[in-house]
Scaffold this active site. Structure first.
Site, PDB file in Angstrom:
ATOM      1  N   ARG B  51      -1.754  -9.553  -1.479  1.00 33.78           N
ATOM      2  CA  ARG B  51      -1.558 -10.463  -2.596  1.00 33.78           C
ATOM      3  C   ARG B  51      -0.500  -9.939  -3.584  1.00 33.78           C
ATOM      4  O   ARG B  51       0.462 -10.623  -3.908  1.00 33.78           O
ATOM      5  CB  ARG B  51      -2.901 -10.594  -3.311  1.00 33.78           C
ATOM      6  CG  ARG B  51      -3.041 -11.665  -4.300  1.00 33.78           C
ATOM      7  CD  ARG B  51      -4.499 -11.707  -4.709  1.00 33.78           C
ATOM      8  NE  ARG B  51      -5.352 -12.135  -3.614  1.00 33.78           N
ATOM      9  CZ  ARG B  51      -5.606 -13.418  -3.370  1.00 33.78           C
ATOM     10  NH1 ARG B  51      -5.112 -14.353  -4.127  1.00 33.78           N
ATOM     11  NH2 ARG B  51      -6.368 -13.752  -2.359  1.00 33.78           N
ATOM     12  N   THR B  52      -0.680  -8.696  -4.025  1.00 35.57           N
ATOM     13  CA  THR B  52       0.246  -8.116  -4.997  1.00 35.57           C
ATOM     14  C   THR B  52       1.627  -7.919  -4.378  1.00 35.57           C
ATOM     15  O   THR B  52       2.653  -8.184  -4.994  1.00 35.57           O
ATOM     16  CB  THR B  52      -0.307  -6.769  -5.504  1.00 35.57           C
ATOM     17  OG1 THR B  52      -1.613  -6.990  -6.023  1.00 35.57           O
ATOM     18  CG2 THR B  52       0.566  -6.191  -6.595  1.00 35.57           C
ATOM     19  N   LYS B  80       2.739  11.415   8.305  1.00 33.99           N
ATOM     20  CA  LYS B  80       3.204  12.662   8.948  1.00 33.99           C
ATOM     21  C   LYS B  80       3.103  13.831   7.981  1.00 33.99           C
ATOM     22  O   LYS B  80       3.642  14.898   8.228  1.00 33.99           O
ATOM     23  CB  LYS B  80       4.661  12.500   9.407  1.00 33.99           C
ATOM     24  CG  LYS B  80       4.844  11.468  10.493  1.00 33.99           C
ATOM     25  CD  LYS B  80       6.265  11.538  11.053  1.00 33.99           C
ATOM     26  CE  LYS B  80       6.597  10.310  11.894  1.00 33.99           C
ATOM     27  NZ  LYS B  80       7.835   9.676  11.436  1.00 33.99           N
ATOM     28  N   ARG B 101       2.336   0.975  -4.904  1.00 34.98           N
ATOM     29  CA  ARG B 101       0.873   0.946  -4.974  1.00 34.98           C
ATOM     30  C   ARG B 101       0.358   2.129  -4.183  1.00 34.98           C
ATOM     31  O   ARG B 101       0.840   2.405  -3.086  1.00 34.98           O
ATOM     32  CB  ARG B 101       0.317  -0.342  -4.397  1.00 34.98           C
ATOM     33  CG  ARG B 101      -1.192  -0.440  -4.600  1.00 34.98           C
ATOM     34  CD  ARG B 101      -1.699  -1.752  -4.068  1.00 34.98           C
ATOM     35  NE  ARG B 101      -3.109  -1.938  -4.301  1.00 34.98           N
ATOM     36  CZ  ARG B 101      -3.599  -2.739  -5.245  1.00 34.98           C
ATOM     37  NH1 ARG B 101      -2.777  -3.371  -6.068  1.00 34.98           N
ATOM     38  NH2 ARG B 101      -4.876  -2.904  -5.371  1.00 34.98           N
ATOM     39  N   HIS B 129      -3.083  -1.109 -13.581  1.00 38.81           N
ATOM     40  CA  HIS B 129      -2.445  -2.188 -12.819  1.00 38.81           C
ATOM     41  C   HIS B 129      -1.764  -3.080 -13.860  1.00 38.81           C
ATOM     42  O   HIS B 129      -2.219  -4.197 -14.122  1.00 38.81           O
ATOM     43  CB  HIS B 129      -3.519  -2.935 -12.017  1.00 38.81           C
ATOM     44  CG  HIS B 129      -2.969  -3.898 -11.008  1.00 38.81           C
ATOM     45  ND1 HIS B 129      -1.653  -3.908 -10.616  1.00 38.81           N
ATOM     46  CD2 HIS B 129      -3.568  -4.882 -10.302  1.00 38.81           C
ATOM     47  CE1 HIS B 129      -1.475  -4.854  -9.715  1.00 38.81           C
ATOM     48  NE2 HIS B 129      -2.618  -5.468  -9.517  1.00 38.81           N
TER      49      HIS B 129
END
Ligand SMILES: [Zn+2]
Lengths: 155, 303
Positions: B51-52, B80, B101, B129
């Site tokens: 969504r974001t 890795k 994020r 956020h």
């Protein structure tokens, strides 16, 4: 006479250097750790469980031939806000002051939040210091969580 | 120009927040342009949030910019063992701005310190956020015509909900009154309430949603997660009390609007979706305009 002699032993004077007095009971070794005294070359005397009129029991550290930056020595306030710093030159006290709680703390203390980036990656901790009713709280610059005084864990 | 990032809503002054909302209004009027032409935006999603991510990527594309990045840490080099610092430093060389994020709290602040280009925090674990907060503010401003002197109800999980915390603190700059509706176990933390007190504003606490509904201009619903309760019986007791149904909306202010950070599970009955007071889908769309505004602002294309 005997009393005086014992007293002299306890506070055996140093010619030049720094005395950290009135360290809170049980905190001497932590002070050694956060000042990094293990790596010092000159003579260091440690005293613990000494009688103190003011605090019941106290600790003392004497470091020969070394004078600290105030910003460095003030780190002690995180462990023992009662500590007094005495600077001695040629057996004479030239300066005496109480440690001050710093407004910012870098390194030294771990963030209590296990999900914090400082506990997951190679990132040095940074905190803003708040004092509420004589209790210190550190606000993490990264995760913004508070670490309270009773949870301080020193690096 | 000095590089500026957005990690926490507090990185922006009240004036800057209002400027972003104003710019978002401009982008809502004219969403398509080419002002980002030639710019490369890195979209680094170390944990998935479709969504974001789509909202940010839409914002970039509507302004003619290009996107590089990944949608999941499994396809990035972190799998890795590359350090976050090395990942960010490298991507900062390739791109003009980083949207990130990451599940680790504080990772966005750290990234903003090692990156030579602006960083927008699209969520760092349970911490911050800020673009959600700005789009919530924009939605309130648009539906009420102002941010000042409003009565705002927050409903559901007020203890762990980071969007509730940020928005509450942001709204303390606007003389709002807060109506806090939650089960006992999930009340707003006292540290957040302290922000309300510091500004001499009022808040009221309820366990009964019906008590708050007639009083408010904004009804901000959130999800209550079962995992938040140590005793599942406690969850069963409260789970239905914080579901908004059509019947509950009998007596409201005419200007009431219902918001939700989405995704919803069952907190708002689907019947309500067509009600003119339901605003949560438009709220999600507003996120695109707010993110357009932020990108343009942080890239120095709008001041
Ligand atoms: Zn932290």
């Amino acid at each position: 006479m005997e009393n005086i002699k014992i007293k002299e032993l306890k506070v055996s004077a140093i010619e030049n250097g720094t005395v950290i007095d009135h360290i809170a009971h049980g905190k001497v070794l932590q002070v050694v750790k956060i000042l990094g005294l293990e790596d010092f070359e000159d003579q260091i005397y440690l005293g613990a469980n000494l009688e103190s009129k003011k605090y019941g029991k106290k600790g003392i550290i004497k470091i020969s031939n070394h004078f600290f930056e105030e910003s460095d020595i003030n780190r002690i306030a995180l462990i023992s806000p009662s500590a007094t710093i005495i600077e001695i030159k040629d057996f004479v006290i030239v300066k005496k002051f109480n440690v001050q709680v710093p407004s910012l703390v870098q390194g030294i203390v771990k963030c209590i939040n296990p999900k914090c980036v400082t506990n997951q990656q190679k990132v040095e901790t940074r905190f803003e210091v708040f004092t509420i009713e004589n209790r210190m709280r550190l606000k993490c610059h990264y995760c913004e969580k508070f670490t309270n005084q009773e949870n301080f864990d020193f690096n | 120009m000095k590089k500026k990032s957005l990690v926490s809503i507090h990185d922006f002054s009240k004036e800057e927040q209002l400027r972003i909302l104003e710019l978002a209004g401009e982008f809502e009027k004219t969403p398509n342009s080419s002002i980002l032409e030639g710019q490369v935006i890195a979209s680094l999603f170390f944990e998935p949030s479709t969504r974001t991510r789509l909202s940010f990527e839409t914002a970039v594309q509507r302004m003619g910019g290009r996107v590089i990045g990944f949608a999941d840490a499994n396809i990035s080099s972190t799998s890795k063992g590359e350090s976050l610092m090395d990942s960010i430093k490298t991507v900062a060389l390739y791109s003009d701005l980083i949207v990130m994020r990451h599940p680790v709290e504080g990772s966005a602040r750290f990234a903003s310190e090692v990156s030579d280009v602006p960083v927008i925090n699209a969520g760092d674990g349970a911490n911050q956020h800020p673009t959600q907060c700005l789009l919530d503010m924009y939605s309130i401003l648009k539906t009420q015509g102002k941010l000042d002197d409003l009565h705002v109800a927050f409903v559901g999980d007020l203890k762990y909900g980071r969007t509730v915390h940020s928005l509450t603190i942001a709204l303390t700059n606007f003389n709002c009154t807060f109506h806090l509706v939650s089960p006992e176990e999930l009340k707003l933390p006292s540290s957040v309430k302290q922000h309300i007190k510091d500004k001499n504003l009022k808040y009221y606490q309820y366990t009964d949603l019906m008590e708050a509904i007639p009083k408010v201009d904004i009804l901000y619903m959130t999800r209550i997660q079962k995992e938040r309760f140590s005793d599942p019986v406690d969850y069963e007791k409260v789970k239905n009390a914080y579901i908004l149904t059509r019947q509950m909306l009998g007596n409201t202010k005419p200007n009431l609007r219902i918001l939700h950070p989405m995704p919803r599970v069952n907190e708002i009955e689907e019947q309500i979706d067509t009600d003119p007071r339901a605003y949560y889908f438009q709220q999600a769309l507003n996120g695109v305009y707010v993110r357009q505004a932020l990108l343009a602002y942080l890239l120095g294309l709008k001041s």
